[in-house]
Structures are given as structure tokens and as C-alpha cells.
Design an enzyme around this catalytic site. Structure first.
Site, PDB file in Angstrom:
ATOM      1  N   ASP A   1      -4.533 -12.933   3.403  1.00 27.58           N
ATOM      2  CA  ASP A   1      -5.807 -12.393   3.895  1.00 27.58           C
ATOM      3  C   ASP A   1      -6.971 -12.749   2.966  1.00 27.58           C
ATOM      4  O   ASP A   1      -8.105 -12.325   3.195  1.00 27.58           O
ATOM      5  CB  ASP A   1      -5.733 -10.875   4.163  1.00 27.58           C
ATOM      6  CG  ASP A   1      -4.918 -10.097   3.157  1.00 27.58           C
ATOM      7  OD1 ASP A   1      -4.520 -10.667   2.121  1.00 27.58           O
ATOM      8  OD2 ASP A   1      -4.688  -8.888   3.401  1.00 27.58           O
TER       9      ASP A   1
ATOM     10  N   HIS B   1      -6.056  -7.291  -0.682  1.00 26.19           N
ATOM     11  CA  HIS B   1      -6.245  -5.879  -1.010  1.00 26.19           C
ATOM     12  C   HIS B   1      -5.454  -5.499  -2.256  1.00 26.19           C
ATOM     13  O   HIS B   1      -4.382  -6.047  -2.510  1.00 26.19           O
ATOM     14  CB  HIS B   1      -5.775  -4.997   0.151  1.00 26.19           C
ATOM     15  CG  HIS B   1      -6.455  -5.288   1.454  1.00 26.19           C
ATOM     16  ND1 HIS B   1      -5.926  -6.158   2.395  1.00 26.19           N
ATOM     17  CD2 HIS B   1      -7.627  -4.842   1.966  1.00 26.19           C
ATOM     18  CE1 HIS B   1      -6.746  -6.214   3.448  1.00 26.19           C
ATOM     19  NE2 HIS B   1      -7.784  -5.438   3.209  1.00 26.19           N
TER      20      HIS B   1
ATOM     21  N   HIS C   1       0.824  -1.226   0.000  1.00 22.23           N
ATOM     22  CA  HIS C   1       0.000   0.000   0.000  1.00 22.23           C
ATOM     23  C   HIS C   1       0.852   1.268   0.000  1.00 22.23           C
ATOM     24  O   HIS C   1       0.320   2.358  -0.226  1.00 22.23           O
ATOM     25  CB  HIS C   1      -0.937   0.031   1.212  1.00 22.23           C
ATOM     26  CG  HIS C   1      -1.974  -1.041   1.193  1.00 22.23           C
ATOM     27  ND1 HIS C   1      -2.895  -1.170   0.169  1.00 22.23           N
ATOM     28  CD2 HIS C   1      -2.242  -2.064   2.050  1.00 22.23           C
ATOM     29  CE1 HIS C   1      -3.683  -2.214   0.410  1.00 22.23           C
ATOM     30  NE2 HIS C   1      -3.301  -2.787   1.536  1.00 22.23           N
TER      31      HIS C   1
ATOM     32  N   ASP D   1      -2.221 -10.527  -2.440  1.00 24.27           N
ATOM     33  CA  ASP D   1      -2.879 -10.066  -1.212  1.00 24.27           C
ATOM     34  C   ASP D   1      -4.353  -9.788  -1.530  1.00 24.27           C
ATOM     35  O   ASP D   1      -4.698  -9.438  -2.662  1.00 24.27           O
ATOM     36  CB  ASP D   1      -2.181  -8.792  -0.726  1.00 24.27           C
ATOM     37  CG  ASP D   1      -2.650  -8.330   0.647  1.00 24.27           C
ATOM     38  OD1 ASP D   1      -1.969  -8.645   1.633  1.00 24.27           O
ATOM     39  OD2 ASP D   1      -3.697  -7.641   0.720  1.00 24.27           O
TER      40      ASP D   1
HETATM   41  C1  SP5 Z   1      -1.132  -5.174   3.913  1.00 18.42           C
HETATM   42  C2  SP5 Z   1      -2.611  -5.189   4.176  1.00 18.42           C
HETATM   43  O1  SP5 Z   1      -3.236  -6.241   4.074  1.00 18.42           O
HETATM   44  N1  SP5 Z   1      -3.162  -4.047   4.576  1.00 18.42           N
HETATM   45  C3  SP5 Z   1      -4.565  -3.965   4.826  1.00 18.42           C
HETATM   46  C4  SP5 Z   1      -4.973  -2.678   5.434  1.00 18.42           C
HETATM   47  C5  SP5 Z   1      -6.445  -2.654   5.750  1.00 18.42           C
HETATM   48  N2  SP5 Z   1      -6.736  -1.606   6.641  1.00 18.42           N
HETATM   49  C6  SP5 Z   1      -8.137  -1.331   6.839  1.00 18.42           C
HETATM   50  C7  SP5 Z   1      -8.773  -2.307   7.773  1.00 18.42           C
HETATM   51  C8  SP5 Z   1     -10.239  -2.075   7.787  1.00 18.42           C
HETATM   52  C9  SP5 Z   1     -10.968  -3.286   8.225  1.00 18.42           C
HETATM   53  N3  SP5 Z   1     -12.326  -3.224   7.826  1.00 18.42           N
HETATM   54  C10 SP5 Z   1     -13.004  -4.445   8.183  1.00 18.42           C
HETATM   55  C11 SP5 Z   1     -14.341  -4.573   7.524  1.00 18.42           C
HETATM   56  C12 SP5 Z   1     -14.869  -5.924   7.859  1.00 18.42           C
HETATM   57  N4  SP5 Z   1     -16.119  -6.151   7.235  1.00 18.42           N
HETATM   58 ZN    ZN Z   2      -4.139  -7.171   2.511  1.00 20.57          ZN
END
Ligand code: SP5
Ligand code: ZN
Length: 360
Positions: free
Chosen positions: A298, A211, A173, A209
Site C-alpha cells: 500500500d 501503515h 494491526h 506496510d
Molecule cells: C493491513 C492494512 O493495510 N490495514 C489498513 C487499515 C486502514 N483502515 C482505514 C482506512 C481509511 C481510509 N482513509 C482514506 C483516506 C484517503 N485520503
Molecule cells: Zn497498510
């Protein structure tokens, strides 16, 4: 398979993060890397080595030197200002609309100028979210994660078929001039850039990943020598929200060297493998002999902050298919937050990539 690991990550010891204003126990914690290390040690087939220091040069080849300076100074400045918080998070964010209508000429830079005053303002200038806490050991840990990635890359450039870098904090990110998403330096981007420079060959990055790797995409957007392929949750519903759509293909010399494959909630093993094959075909259609894998777990069915439905068995198959590309692999750790299975999932992936059976 050789594994590169540094205990310096233990200094990035964070207890909580905030999500939409709610303070929650941190997800990106020291236990993650320790669990992975323990699972690989128990396997017996993963010798662990320490990273070599590579200095700041490969970092500033990819990141704004101002970001490096901010991260290097942040905690000490926080302490010097007497801000007695458990971690540093921004107070106001440097968003695009601050300078909207100012023609880019308001300060000659097309955006807000870097503040050098109070630490909360400095943090908000470089951050893009409010869930990436900085603590005393964050900078040293982030530098070590880069060294882990570069040491793994060196071994692969020197001929190893596949090396795993247990990077923590993760990296994908982090953009050229921005940290966030638990990431401070973009380990995979720094490694890919170093490989491209030292070999003179094109490099592919395969980001698995959950994301979208907005930082990696941004860094290589205009480069044709580094292909970025990502499978991820559709940004319509998932973090990082603003990038990761299928129509983002790169620009200039990088046109066509960015492939985003957004996926729906509850993506199954079968759906994922079909998408993976598309990504692999794209890489196979471009020249190069090394692939940097941004390996996030994840995508696992029980991940606490994500919504895919992959199982441990499929990671073995994913590793197998990626290795079947016939390219050498620099495999770097990104996310993965279901701690009880994280070690087993990484191990399954790496064993698949090595052509070893899932168990035994
Ligand atoms: C490296 C990596 O995986 N970074 C991820 C960063 C995510 N940060 C935001 C987390 C927000 C979690 N929201 C949860 C919603 C569940 N429905
Ligand atoms: Zn991630």
C-alpha cells in the site's frame, strides 16, 4: 521461492467497510489474494503449497484467549441473535476513557470487564475501529492465515532461504487483545514468536506496510528477543494514528528493540530507500539469522487509501536490499489495495529478494 496459500481466505468475503461513518466498497477483498496468487503462478518460479494446521497454541502465545473465543463465536452469535446485517461491526468501543478516574480498582482489572452478552457489545470490547467487518468465514480465514504464516516460518527454520506466506486477512494491526485495521490475528507476530521459541535466537520483524504495525509493536514492546522495525506513514496524518512515532523505542528488556521510521506524504522511491537502509542497518546491528517481513504494497503510488509514491521497480530493489542482509526471510502479506498492480508488485519484490531480474 516457495509460496504458502490457503483458499480459506475466500470465506472472508466482505463487500463494504465504513470510514468516518461513510459506507464504501471494501478495500481488503478476496480479489487481492487471488490477484497475487495468479501473478505468482504466471511467473512459473513460485510453487504454491497448502498450509499445515498448527492449532491454537501459537495464537494464544501472542493473543488473549478471549479474543480467540470472541472471533470463534462471533458470527454464530450474530445469527442466533437474529441480527440480519451483512457483517458484524461494533456498536460502542471499549476506549481507555471509559474507566478514567476509576483508579483501575473499579472492577479490579484496570479497565472494563469483558462482556459476555450481546454481540454488538462483545465486538466493541475487542475492536479498535469500525472498518473491520466480520462475516461467516472470517474466523476460519484468520486461522488459515496464521497457519500460512507458521508453515512459511517452519520452512525457513528448517533452512529455506526465503518463503512467502500469502496471508489474508492481514495481521499487523491486531494487538494482543484487539482486532482492527482489517486484521484479526497478528500473523507476523505469531510467526516471529514461534521462531524465537523454537530456535532460541532473536528474531527481527521488518514492517514495510504503509501503515504502522501498532499490533506488532504492542505485542513485542517489552521483549528484547524480537526486534520490531517499521517504515510507515507518520501517524500524525495516517491510520492507525495513535502509535508509530519515532520516540517509541520499547520498554524494559525491549528498550531499543523498537524502531519507528515515520515518513511524509508523497514519499518517493529515493526517500524510501534511504529510510529502508536505516531499518536494515538496525537489523544488521542486532543478532539473529531470520527476519520476518510484513510486506504491504500500500506504499504504491496509486494505492487508493494511501499517499506514498513508490513504483513497481522500487519493490524489486527493496527485496534485493532486504535479502542482502544475508538473513533467511519469512515474507508475509499485509496490505496493498491497488488491485491491478498488486500481483506485479509482490512478484517484483519476491524476485528482487531471490536475486532474479525484475522481468524475464
Ligand atoms: C493491513 C492494512 O493495510 N490495514 C489498513 C487499515 C486502514 N483502515 C482505514 C482506512 C481509511 C481510509 N482513509 C482514506 C483516506 C484517503 N485520503
Ligand atoms: Zn497498510
Amino acid at each position: 521461492m516457495r509460496v504458502v496459500y490457503s483458499p480459506a481466505h475466500l470465506g472472508h468475503d466482505i463487500a463494504s467497510e465504513t470510514v468516518m461513518g461513510l459506507e464504501i466498497p471494501a478495500n481488503e477483498v478476496t480479489e487481492r489474494a487471488e490477484r497475487i496468487k495468479a501473478a505468482l503462478e504466471a511467473d512459473g518460479g513460485f510453487p504454491i503449497e497448502a498450509p499445515k494446521e498448527h492449532g491454537e497454541g501459537p495464537i494464544t502465545a501472542v493473543h488473549d484467549p478471549g479474543l480467540v473465543r470472541f472471533l470463534a463465536e462471533a458470527w454464530d452469535q450474530m445469527v442466533a441473535e437474529g441480527v440480519d446485517h451483512p457483517s458484524l461491526m461494533p456498536e460502542a468501543l471499549n476506549v481507555r476513557a471509559l474507566t478514567e478516574g476509576m483508579g483501575g480498582a473499579a472492577n479490579g482489572a484496570g479497565g472494563a470487564l469483558e462482556p459476555r452478552g450481546s454481540i454488538s457489545g462483545r465486538a466493541g470490547f475487542w475492536a479498535f475501529d469500525t472498518s473491520s467487518p466480520i462475516v461467516a468465514g472470517t474466523y476460519a480465514a484468520s486461522r488459515a492465515a496464521v497457519d500460512v504464516a507458521l508453515t512459511a516460518a517452519d520452512a525457513v527454520v528448517d533452512g529455506e532461504a526465503a518463503v512467502y506466506g500469502l496471508c489474508r486477512p492481514p495481521g499487523h494491526h491486531a494487538a494482543r487483545s484487539m482486532y482492527g485495521g482489517y486484521c484479526f490475528f497478528n500473523n507476523a507476530a505469531i510467526a516471529a514468536d514461534a521462531i524465537a521459541r523454537t530456535t532460541g535466537e532473536p528474531v527481527a520483524i521488518l514492517d514495510l506496510d504503509y501503515h504502522h504495525g501498532n499490533g506488532t509493536q504492542q505485542i513485542f514492546w517489552r521483549r528484547g528477543d524480537v526486534l520490531y522495525v517499521s517504515l510507515h506513514a507518520d501517524p500524525e496524518r495516517a491510520y492507525p494514528f495513535y502509535l508509530g512515532r519515532a520516540d517509541e523505542v520499547g520498554a524494559g528488556p525491549g528498550t531499543g528493540a523498537n524502531l519507528n521510521i515515520p515518513l511524509p506524504a508523497r514519499t518517493t522511491n529515493a526517500q524510501y530507500l534511504r529510510a529502508l537502509d536505516r531499518g536494515i542497518e538496525k537489523i544488521a546491528s542486532t543478532p539473529g539469522s531470520i527476519v520476518v517481513v510484513s510486506l504491504g504494497l500500500d506504499t504504491y503510488v496509486d494505492d487508493p487509501i494511501c499517499d506514498f509514491a513508490l513504483t513497481t521497480e522500487v519493490y524489486h530493489e527493496v527485496g534485493r536490499r532486504v535479502a542482502a542482509l544475508g538473513r533467511r526471510l519469512v515474507i508475509l502479506q499485509e496490505g496493498g489495495y491497488h488491485r491491478p498492480t498488486l500481483g506485479a508488485n509482490v512478484r517484483a519484490w519476491l524476485r528482487g529478494a531471490e536475486g532474479r531480474p525484475h522481468e524475464g
